[in-house]
Design a protein around this motif. Sequence first.
Motif, mmCIF file in Angstrom:
data_model
loop_
_atom_site.group_PDB
_atom_site.id
_atom_site.type_symbol
_atom_site.label_atom_id
_atom_site.label_comp_id
_atom_site.label_asym_id
_atom_site.label_seq_id
_atom_site.Cartn_x
_atom_site.Cartn_y
_atom_site.Cartn_z
ATOM 1 N N SER A 186 0.593 -1.586 0.222
ATOM 2 C CA SER A 186 0.203 -0.005 -0.030
ATOM 3 C C SER A 186 0.839 1.261 -0.089
ATOM 4 N N THR A 187 2.393 1.276 1.055
ATOM 5 C CA THR A 187 2.770 2.392 1.100
ATOM 6 C C THR A 187 3.340 2.470 -0.266
ATOM 7 N N ALA A 188 3.190 1.761 -1.103
ATOM 8 C CA ALA A 188 3.919 1.959 -3.174
ATOM 9 C C ALA A 188 3.218 2.183 -3.904
ATOM 10 N N CYS A 189 1.883 2.553 -3.477
ATOM 11 C CA CYS A 189 1.141 3.480 -3.860
ATOM 12 C C CYS A 189 0.780 4.568 -3.826
ATOM 13 N N VAL A 190 1.767 5.237 -2.666
ATOM 14 C CA VAL A 190 1.474 6.308 -2.326
ATOM 15 C C VAL A 190 1.781 7.676 -3.115
ATOM 16 N N SER A 191 3.192 7.503 -3.384
ATOM 17 C CA SER A 191 3.481 8.219 -4.088
ATOM 18 C C SER A 191 5.217 7.317 -4.882
ATOM 19 N N SER A 192 5.501 8.114 -5.876
ATOM 20 C CA SER A 192 6.911 7.250 -6.926
ATOM 21 C C SER A 192 7.710 7.475 -6.097
ATOM 22 N N TYR A 193 7.875 8.162 -5.414
ATOM 23 C CA TYR A 193 9.015 8.312 -4.448
ATOM 24 C C TYR A 193 9.532 7.305 -3.644
ATOM 25 N N LEU A 194 8.219 6.992 -2.521
ATOM 26 C CA LEU A 194 7.979 6.127 -1.491
ATOM 27 C C LEU A 194 8.006 4.400 -2.538
ATOM 28 N N ARG A 195 7.543 4.895 -3.569
ATOM 29 C CA ARG A 195 7.251 3.301 -4.367
ATOM 30 C C ARG A 195 9.057 2.601 -4.897
ATOM 31 N N SER A 196 9.353 4.038 -5.472
ATOM 32 C CA SER A 196 11.289 3.395 -5.534
ATOM 33 C C SER A 196 11.996 3.028 -4.630
ATOM 34 N N LEU A 197 11.970 3.449 -3.277
ATOM 35 C CA LEU A 197 11.558 3.097 -1.766
ATOM 36 C C LEU A 197 11.255 1.662 -1.670
ATOM 37 N N SER A 198 10.347 1.573 -1.836
ATOM 38 C CA SER A 198 9.318 0.672 -1.144
ATOM 39 C C SER A 198 9.241 -1.236 -2.005
ATOM 40 N N THR A 199 10.027 -0.609 -3.108
ATOM 41 C CA THR A 199 9.899 -1.868 -4.264
ATOM 42 C C THR A 199 11.882 -2.389 -3.759
#
Length: 351
Positions: free
Chosen positions: A41-54
């Motif tokens: 779910s965190t990866a869906c918040v923003s592109s920045y968080l997605r880059s970290l969450s993946t």
Amino acid sequence: MASSLPSSSIARGGSGIITTLHPDIIRALILTRLDGPDLASTACVSSYLRSLSTEENLWRDICCSTWPSLDHPRLKQVISTFPSGYRSFFSESFPFPNLQPPKPNVRRSLALATELISAVDIYYNGNPIYSKVVEMETSSSWFLSTPFRLNLLGVDNPAPRSPIKYGSSNDDTWLKHLEENLSLSWIVVDPTREKAVNMSSKRAVSVERHWLTGDVQVRYGRVMEGDEGWGSSRELVACGVVVTCGEKGEGEEMHVREVCMRMEDMDGKGVNGVESLVILERVMGSSRSWKGKGEKEKYEEFMAKKRERKERKTRKDRVLDLICIFSIFAACGAFWWFILPMLPSLLIKFV
């Protein structure tokens, strides 16, 4: 920590406070404390968080902590071939498969798997008590023609003594306790297609004592659409896993004695290897849902239909027996009324 961040800041993503934090702080104090669904779910918040969450190491740690059996050389190699590594494996194995009715001629459209890997973990009170990985070759004629059955343990080779302690002298209370606190994960992996699915229900669908041995049998599994139409024995198929727990000595502990997976139809007959592979491939190719839809209710419905089918078959057999008995009496009556009076004249003629 994640809980100290304002929800509005998280929602703004790149324009909020998140972007002012160093990535290492986000990883160490936030992302490493999330479970798989929350991290997704965190990866869906923003592109920045997605880059970290993946990042692969985050998903590797989540997968290995969720399923200790993944700490196996062969599984590590197989998971590395998945499109997104451990993240892809989690998205295949953690959610519930949305089981759909089979499409026509589905058997012809699938090339059957030549190898399956099972990653099995048993938990008590949320803590893993047993893990095992089994590699199974599925292309032999013996496997394809015999009922699908996989035994991880046997009476002669039990699991290490597990910390399952009696919490009540009342048997019903104890069985209810096991139903709520003993859980199972059985992930089936197709290394060739880079697919995986968890064939166990999250919770037990039934718990009972064996009528002869007194061992406790905890059953997990899924009920799926079979490869035949309504009214047939393959209308529904159950993939069941039975965990047998037995006492050892005079202590107040139980240990896992047997773990067995098998597929059966509504007549209680085992599904052979070919049909099992078709069903598994169909389940692996289905979509996933984060919410389970009443596996226990589905199992109880399957058992009710199974009993109904058995009773219907018993009534049919009883009718056939009555017809046979009536036919025998009719034949005897015909003999006495027509053949017996003619016997003296026939004997005189031949004598």
